[in-house]
Design an enzyme around this catalytic site. Sequence first.
Site, PDB file in Angstrom:
ATOM      1  N   ASP A  39       0.842  -1.196   0.000  1.00  0.00           N
ATOM      2  CA  ASP A  39       0.000   0.000   0.000  1.00  0.00           C
ATOM      3  C   ASP A  39       0.878   1.248   0.000  1.00  0.00           C
ATOM      4  O   ASP A  39       1.989   1.228   0.551  1.00  0.00           O
ATOM      5  CB  ASP A  39      -0.900   0.028   1.241  1.00  0.00           C
ATOM      6  N   TYR A  67       5.374  -8.676   9.018  1.00  0.00           N
ATOM      7  CA  TYR A  67       5.063  -7.250   9.079  1.00  0.00           C
ATOM      8  C   TYR A  67       5.137  -6.758  10.517  1.00  0.00           C
ATOM      9  O   TYR A  67       4.905  -7.516  11.456  1.00  0.00           O
ATOM     10  CB  TYR A  67       3.627  -6.984   8.590  1.00  0.00           C
ATOM     11  N   ASP A  81      -7.459   1.957   6.923  1.00  0.00           N
ATOM     12  CA  ASP A  81      -6.149   2.498   7.259  1.00  0.00           C
ATOM     13  C   ASP A  81      -6.265   3.991   7.542  1.00  0.00           C
ATOM     14  O   ASP A  81      -7.367   4.559   7.513  1.00  0.00           O
ATOM     15  CB  ASP A  81      -5.122   2.222   6.145  1.00  0.00           C
ATOM     16  N   ARG A 177      -4.603  -4.826   7.043  1.00  0.00           N
ATOM     17  CA  ARG A 177      -5.684  -3.895   7.398  1.00  0.00           C
ATOM     18  C   ARG A 177      -6.864  -4.651   8.003  1.00  0.00           C
ATOM     19  O   ARG A 177      -7.432  -4.246   9.018  1.00  0.00           O
ATOM     20  CB  ARG A 177      -6.138  -3.118   6.152  1.00  0.00           C
TER      21      ARG A 177
END
Length: 301
Positions: A39, A67, A81, A177
Amino acid sequence: MQMHGILIVKKEKGCTSHDVVAKVKRITKAKVGHTGTLDPMATGVLPLLLGEGTKLSKYLIDHDKIYESVIQLGKKTDTADGEGKVIEEKEVDKSIFNQEKIEETLKAIEGRQKQKPPIYSAIKIKGKKLYEYARKNEVVEIPEREIEIYSMQLLSYNQDEKTISFRVHCSKGTYIRSLCETVAERLQTIGYMKELNRVKVGEFTIEQSVTCLQIEEAEKEQDENFWKENLITMERFFKDKSSIRLNERQVTLFFNGVRQTREEKDDIYKIYNEKNQFIGTGVIDDSLLKRDIVLNCREVE
Protein backbone atom coordinates in the site's frame (compact mmCIF):
# COMPACT_ATOMS: atom_id res chain seq x y z
CA MET A 1 27.22 -4.27 -16.00
CA GLN A 2 24.59 -6.93 -16.72
CA MET A 3 21.71 -6.63 -14.26
CA HIS A 4 19.81 -9.88 -13.99
CA GLY A 5 18.40 -10.85 -10.61
CA ILE A 6 16.65 -9.56 -7.52
CA LEU A 7 17.16 -6.24 -5.79
CA ILE A 8 15.59 -5.74 -2.36
CA VAL A 9 14.30 -2.18 -2.18
CA LYS A 10 13.12 -0.40 0.96
CA LYS A 11 9.89 1.28 -0.10
CA GLU A 12 9.23 4.64 1.46
CA LYS A 13 5.89 5.95 2.67
CA GLY A 14 3.72 7.84 0.21
CA CYS A 15 4.74 6.17 -3.04
CA THR A 16 3.18 3.18 -4.77
CA SER A 17 5.01 -0.01 -5.66
CA HIS A 18 4.52 1.00 -9.31
CA ASP A 19 6.28 4.31 -8.58
CA VAL A 20 9.29 2.42 -7.23
CA VAL A 21 9.40 0.10 -10.26
CA ALA A 22 9.21 3.09 -12.64
CA LYS A 23 11.98 4.93 -10.79
CA VAL A 24 14.37 1.96 -10.73
CA LYS A 25 13.61 1.27 -14.40
CA ARG A 26 14.49 4.87 -15.24
CA ILE A 27 17.71 4.74 -13.19
CA THR A 28 19.01 1.36 -14.40
CA LYS A 29 17.54 1.31 -17.93
CA ALA A 30 16.71 -2.34 -17.22
CA LYS A 31 13.49 -4.32 -17.40
CA VAL A 32 11.98 -4.21 -13.89
CA GLY A 33 9.08 -6.00 -12.21
CA HIS A 34 7.93 -6.81 -8.70
CA THR A 35 6.36 -9.80 -6.96
CA GLY A 36 3.70 -8.12 -4.84
CA THR A 37 2.53 -4.62 -4.04
CA LEU A 38 2.64 -2.61 -0.84
CA ASP A 39 0.00 0.00 0.00
CA PRO A 40 1.19 3.60 -0.60
CA MET A 41 1.22 4.28 3.16
CA ALA A 42 3.23 1.11 3.87
CA THR A 43 7.02 0.89 4.02
CA GLY A 44 9.57 -1.88 3.87
CA VAL A 45 10.73 -4.82 1.80
CA LEU A 46 9.83 -4.70 -1.90
CA PRO A 47 11.73 -7.31 -3.96
CA LEU A 48 12.31 -6.05 -7.51
CA LEU A 49 13.16 -8.33 -10.42
CA LEU A 50 15.68 -6.90 -12.88
CA GLY A 51 16.41 -7.98 -16.45
CA GLU A 52 16.15 -11.72 -16.98
CA GLY A 53 15.48 -11.92 -13.24
CA THR A 54 11.83 -11.17 -14.04
CA LYS A 55 11.62 -14.85 -15.00
CA LEU A 56 12.14 -15.73 -11.32
CA SER A 57 8.66 -14.49 -10.41
CA LYS A 58 7.20 -18.01 -10.49
CA TYR A 59 9.53 -18.96 -7.63
CA LEU A 60 8.51 -16.01 -5.46
CA ILE A 61 4.71 -15.87 -5.58
CA ASP A 62 4.00 -18.04 -2.52
CA HIS A 63 6.38 -16.45 -0.04
CA ASP A 64 5.23 -15.87 3.52
CA LYS A 65 5.78 -12.43 5.02
CA ILE A 66 6.55 -10.66 8.29
CA TYR A 67 5.06 -7.25 9.08
CA GLU A 68 5.22 -4.78 11.93
CA SER A 69 2.05 -2.77 12.31
CA VAL A 70 0.41 -0.18 14.56
CA ILE A 71 -3.33 -0.28 15.27
CA GLN A 72 -5.16 2.93 16.12
CA LEU A 73 -8.02 1.99 18.42
CA GLY A 74 -11.29 3.87 18.84
CA LYS A 75 -11.84 4.78 15.21
CA LYS A 76 -12.91 2.92 12.08
CA THR A 77 -12.20 4.19 8.55
CA ASP A 78 -13.74 3.24 5.20
CA THR A 79 -10.34 2.08 3.89
CA ALA A 80 -9.28 0.34 7.15
CA ASP A 81 -6.15 2.50 7.26
CA GLY A 82 -5.15 6.02 8.21
CA GLU A 83 -5.78 7.44 4.73
CA GLY A 84 -9.50 6.79 4.77
CA LYS A 85 -12.52 8.68 6.05
CA VAL A 86 -13.49 8.06 9.69
CA ILE A 87 -16.88 6.36 9.62
CA GLU A 88 -17.23 5.39 13.28
CA GLU A 89 -15.78 6.36 16.66
CA LYS A 90 -15.98 4.52 19.95
CA GLU A 91 -14.69 5.05 23.47
CA VAL A 92 -11.71 2.81 24.26
CA ASP A 93 -11.90 1.27 27.71
CA LYS A 94 -8.68 1.56 29.71
CA SER A 95 -8.94 -2.11 30.68
CA ILE A 96 -7.92 -3.00 27.11
CA PHE A 97 -4.38 -1.83 27.75
CA ASN A 98 -3.27 -4.87 29.70
CA GLN A 99 -0.24 -6.73 28.36
CA GLU A 100 -1.51 -10.20 29.23
CA LYS A 101 -4.94 -9.50 27.71
CA ILE A 102 -3.48 -8.15 24.45
CA GLU A 103 -1.01 -11.03 24.15
CA GLU A 104 -3.78 -13.59 24.68
CA THR A 105 -5.89 -11.85 22.04
CA LEU A 106 -3.09 -11.92 19.50
CA LYS A 107 -2.26 -15.55 20.29
CA ALA A 108 -5.91 -16.56 19.77
CA ILE A 109 -5.84 -15.23 16.20
CA GLU A 110 -2.98 -17.50 15.11
CA GLY A 111 -3.68 -20.45 12.80
CA ARG A 112 -5.48 -21.21 9.53
CA GLN A 113 -8.58 -19.13 8.94
CA LYS A 114 -10.81 -17.35 6.46
CA GLN A 115 -10.30 -13.63 5.94
CA LYS A 116 -12.41 -11.12 4.05
CA PRO A 117 -10.24 -8.62 2.13
CA PRO A 118 -10.99 -4.91 2.62
CA ILE A 119 -13.28 -3.25 0.08
CA TYR A 120 -10.48 -0.85 -0.82
CA SER A 121 -8.20 -3.44 -2.41
CA ALA A 122 -7.14 -4.44 -5.93
CA ILE A 123 -8.76 -7.88 -5.89
CA LYS A 124 -10.95 -8.36 -8.95
CA ILE A 125 -14.59 -9.44 -8.71
CA LYS A 126 -16.47 -9.85 -11.98
CA GLY A 127 -13.72 -8.08 -13.87
CA LYS A 128 -13.59 -5.00 -11.63
CA LYS A 129 -11.25 -4.17 -8.77
CA LEU A 130 -12.90 -3.93 -5.37
CA TYR A 131 -11.87 -0.31 -4.86
CA GLU A 132 -13.71 0.57 -8.07
CA TYR A 133 -16.94 -0.71 -6.49
CA ALA A 134 -16.12 1.18 -3.28
CA ARG A 135 -15.55 4.49 -5.05
CA LYS A 136 -18.96 4.23 -6.72
CA ASN A 137 -20.65 3.06 -3.50
CA GLU A 138 -21.68 -0.15 -5.26
CA VAL A 139 -22.46 -3.20 -3.14
CA VAL A 140 -20.51 -6.34 -4.01
CA GLU A 141 -20.12 -9.65 -2.22
CA ILE A 142 -16.51 -10.15 -1.17
CA PRO A 143 -15.50 -13.82 -0.95
CA GLU A 144 -13.35 -14.89 1.98
CA ARG A 145 -9.85 -16.22 1.36
CA GLU A 146 -7.97 -18.86 3.30
CA ILE A 147 -4.87 -17.53 5.01
CA GLU A 148 -2.61 -18.60 7.85
CA ILE A 149 -1.24 -16.54 10.73
CA TYR A 150 1.90 -18.34 11.88
CA SER A 151 2.59 -16.07 14.84
CA MET A 152 1.63 -12.72 16.36
CA GLN A 153 3.81 -10.87 18.85
CA LEU A 154 3.02 -7.79 20.89
CA LEU A 155 5.71 -5.13 20.47
CA SER A 156 4.26 -2.29 22.55
CA TYR A 157 1.11 -0.39 23.45
CA ASN A 158 0.32 3.20 24.39
CA GLN A 159 -2.77 3.91 26.47
CA ASP A 160 -2.62 7.68 25.94
CA GLU A 161 -2.40 7.39 22.15
CA LYS A 162 -4.70 4.33 22.11
CA THR A 163 -2.33 2.32 19.92
CA ILE A 164 -1.03 -1.25 19.82
CA SER A 165 2.09 -2.31 17.92
CA PHE A 166 2.56 -5.92 16.88
CA ARG A 167 4.60 -8.18 14.62
CA VAL A 168 2.90 -10.82 12.49
CA HIS A 169 4.29 -13.72 10.45
CA CYS A 170 1.65 -14.67 7.89
CA SER A 171 0.96 -16.43 4.62
CA LYS A 172 0.66 -14.90 1.19
CA GLY A 173 -2.67 -13.12 0.67
CA THR A 174 -3.07 -11.85 4.23
CA TYR A 175 -4.44 -8.32 4.51
CA ILE A 176 -2.99 -6.57 7.55
CA ARG A 177 -5.68 -3.89 7.40
CA SER A 178 -8.33 -6.59 7.91
CA LEU A 179 -6.18 -8.19 10.60
CA CYS A 180 -5.96 -4.91 12.52
CA GLU A 181 -9.75 -4.61 12.46
CA THR A 182 -10.01 -8.20 13.74
CA VAL A 183 -7.64 -7.49 16.64
CA ALA A 184 -9.67 -4.41 17.59
CA GLU A 185 -12.94 -6.37 17.44
CA ARG A 186 -11.50 -9.12 19.67
CA LEU A 187 -10.61 -6.39 22.16
CA GLN A 188 -14.25 -5.24 22.13
CA THR A 189 -13.59 -2.00 20.25
CA ILE A 190 -12.85 -0.72 16.74
CA GLY A 191 -9.62 0.27 15.03
CA TYR A 192 -7.67 0.77 11.84
CA MET A 193 -4.15 0.19 10.59
CA LYS A 194 -2.16 3.32 11.40
CA GLU A 195 1.28 2.13 10.25
CA LEU A 196 2.67 -0.84 8.33
CA ASN A 197 6.25 -1.92 7.73
CA ARG A 198 7.10 -5.13 5.88
CA VAL A 199 10.32 -6.49 7.36
CA LYS A 200 10.60 -9.82 5.55
CA VAL A 201 9.38 -11.50 2.35
CA GLY A 202 10.36 -15.15 2.19
CA GLU A 203 14.13 -15.11 2.76
CA PHE A 204 14.50 -11.41 1.90
CA THR A 205 14.90 -9.10 4.91
CA ILE A 206 14.79 -5.37 5.58
CA GLU A 207 18.51 -5.54 6.43
CA GLN A 208 19.23 -6.48 2.80
CA SER A 209 17.25 -3.60 1.37
CA VAL A 210 18.51 -0.46 -0.33
CA THR A 211 16.77 2.85 -1.00
CA CYS A 212 16.02 4.41 -4.37
CA LEU A 213 18.47 7.17 -3.47
CA GLN A 214 21.26 4.62 -2.96
CA ILE A 215 20.45 3.04 -6.34
CA GLU A 216 20.52 6.45 -8.02
CA GLU A 217 23.88 7.33 -6.44
CA ALA A 218 25.37 3.95 -7.41
CA GLU A 219 24.38 4.46 -11.03
CA LYS A 220 25.68 8.03 -11.05
CA GLU A 221 29.04 6.90 -9.61
CA GLN A 222 29.06 3.73 -11.76
CA ASP A 223 29.66 1.81 -8.54
CA GLU A 224 29.90 -1.83 -9.58
CA ASN A 225 30.60 -2.89 -5.99
CA PHE A 226 27.10 -1.70 -5.05
CA TRP A 227 25.57 -4.15 -7.51
CA LYS A 228 27.94 -6.96 -6.56
CA GLU A 229 26.94 -6.54 -2.91
CA ASN A 230 23.21 -5.95 -3.31
CA LEU A 231 21.99 -7.65 -6.50
CA ILE A 232 20.95 -11.23 -5.86
CA THR A 233 21.93 -12.76 -9.19
CA MET A 234 20.05 -15.69 -10.65
CA GLU A 235 23.10 -17.85 -9.97
CA ARG A 236 23.14 -16.75 -6.33
CA PHE A 237 19.39 -17.26 -5.99
CA PHE A 238 19.87 -20.95 -6.87
CA LYS A 239 23.04 -21.29 -4.76
CA ASP A 240 21.76 -24.41 -3.02
CA LYS A 241 21.10 -26.25 -6.28
CA SER A 242 23.58 -28.60 -7.98
CA SER A 243 25.14 -27.68 -11.31
CA ILE A 244 25.43 -29.27 -14.74
CA ARG A 245 28.10 -28.35 -17.31
CA LEU A 246 27.17 -28.66 -20.98
CA ASN A 247 29.43 -28.78 -24.06
CA GLU A 248 28.91 -26.45 -27.01
CA ARG A 249 26.48 -28.71 -28.85
CA GLN A 250 24.48 -29.41 -25.68
CA VAL A 251 24.29 -25.67 -24.95
CA THR A 252 22.83 -25.04 -28.40
CA LEU A 253 20.23 -27.76 -27.84
CA PHE A 254 19.49 -26.33 -24.40
CA PHE A 255 18.92 -22.81 -25.74
CA ASN A 256 16.69 -24.22 -28.49
CA GLY A 257 14.50 -25.98 -25.95
CA VAL A 258 15.50 -29.52 -26.96
CA ARG A 259 15.22 -32.03 -24.12
CA GLN A 260 18.35 -34.01 -23.36
CA THR A 261 18.78 -37.32 -21.57
CA ARG A 262 20.60 -37.07 -18.24
CA GLU A 263 21.47 -39.41 -15.39
CA GLU A 264 21.05 -36.89 -12.55
CA LYS A 265 18.04 -37.09 -10.24
CA ASP A 266 14.90 -35.05 -10.87
CA ASP A 267 15.43 -31.46 -9.63
CA ILE A 268 16.29 -27.91 -10.67
CA TYR A 269 19.91 -27.38 -11.75
CA LYS A 270 22.22 -24.46 -12.46
CA ILE A 271 23.48 -24.79 -16.03
CA TYR A 272 27.00 -23.78 -17.15
CA ASN A 273 28.80 -23.87 -20.49
CA GLU A 274 32.32 -25.12 -21.15
CA LYS A 275 33.74 -21.72 -20.20
CA ASN A 276 32.13 -22.17 -16.77
CA GLN A 277 29.69 -19.33 -17.48
CA PHE A 278 26.25 -19.53 -15.87
CA ILE A 279 23.66 -19.63 -18.66
CA GLY A 280 20.46 -20.36 -16.76
CA THR A 281 18.56 -23.11 -15.00
CA GLY A 282 17.20 -26.42 -16.17
CA VAL A 283 14.82 -28.99 -14.76
CA ILE A 284 15.35 -32.73 -14.94
CA ASP A 285 12.11 -34.65 -15.02
CA ASP A 286 12.02 -38.38 -15.72
CA SER A 287 15.70 -38.34 -16.81
CA LEU A 288 15.14 -35.53 -19.32
CA LEU A 289 16.73 -32.09 -18.97
CA LYS A 290 14.62 -29.21 -20.22
CA ARG A 291 15.41 -25.52 -20.04
CA ASP A 292 13.75 -23.50 -17.30
CA ILE A 293 15.19 -19.99 -17.20
CA VAL A 294 17.89 -18.92 -19.66
CA LEU A 295 19.99 -15.83 -20.02
CA ASN A 296 20.28 -14.14 -23.38
CA CYS A 297 22.69 -16.40 -25.27
CA ARG A 298 24.52 -13.35 -26.71
CA GLU A 299 25.52 -12.35 -23.19
CA VAL A 300 27.29 -15.63 -22.41
CA GLU A 301 29.23 -16.16 -25.62
